[in-house]
Scaffold this active site. Structure first.
Site: not given
Length: 234
Positions: A95, A144, A213, A215
């Site tokens: 990351e 992304d 998560t 997200y």
């Protein structure tokens, strides 16, 4: 998609995305200063390994346990959950977003898991030096999205990333992808098989050992439908 050929030994590569976000809290700065170092595998960066000599995965965890890879672990919820669920595995997370790295290190300390390693940078740098067939499972969770069409070449599911991933994964190893972006699903289904992976499942329900998560929760709040894909390295 870019027409530029894939270079397996680049001297320079573009990086897209953020490396830093909002100001880190004092505790997060402490995690990075005091706790991140021992979690980092050595021989990944150009500074440490200019000749790109392959590293010994067994040296990362001190034994020959199977190794899993999570690309872009975000805040680290899934990675820590998998490490706690499968303590016999070694999990490396990549990351470049330093705020996410700080969040992960805090979660590692809280959970007390010891079978994790953290590369706070581009996954391509790690894949450059991993030996062939050294990864037993890989995860790409809510990457992304790069929603604009002209930016789709920046997504992970392109030859620049998928061909090195195929090389470092063992035959038969599973590659999981989760996303809530329909165009990302389409590109994944098109590009991942081209790189040497076979589609095993395409589902709207997550895997039994999945941990939701932040997200995913954001996607659900905004009424976007997640898709979960499993591939096998062939």
């Amino acid at each position: 998609m870019s027409d530029k050929p894939f270079d397996p030994n680049p001297t320079h590569r573009n990086f897209y995305g953020r490396r830093h976000g909002k100001t880190l809290r004092r505790s997060q700065k402490g995690y990075l200063a005091e706790d991140l170092g021992p979690l980092q595998p050595t021989g990944i960066t150009l500074q440490d390994n200019p000749d790109r000599t392959p590293i010994d995965p067994a040296a990362i965890f001190g034994d020959d346990r199977p190794i899993w890879l999570e690309v872009g672990f975000g805040g680290g919820e899934h990675m820590v959950h998998m490490a706690a669920t499968y303590p016999q595995m070694g999990i490396i997370g990549c990351e470049p977003f330093i705020n996410g790295v700080a969040m992960l290190v805090g979660k590692i300390k809280s959970a007390g898991v010891e079978n994790v390693s953290v590369h706070p940078g581009d996954a391509r740098d790690l894949m450059d030096v991993l030996p062939d067939g050294s990864i037993s499972k890989a995860f790409l969770n809510y990457p992304d999205p790069w929603p604009k069409t002209r930016h789709h070449r920046r997504r992970f599911v392109t030859p620049e990333h998928l061909l090195p991933l195929h090389r470092v994964m063992a035959p038969g190893a599973e590659f999981r992808v989760a996303t809530d972006i329909p165009s990302y699903v389409r590109q994944t289904l098109e590009e991942v098989p081209k790189a040497g992976f076979q589609l095993e499942s395409l589902r709207a329900v997550a895997w039994p050992d999945w941990l939701s998560t932040r997200y995913e929760q954001k996607a659900l709040r905004e009424q976007r439908t997640p898709t979960y894909m499993s591939f096998r390295r062939v």
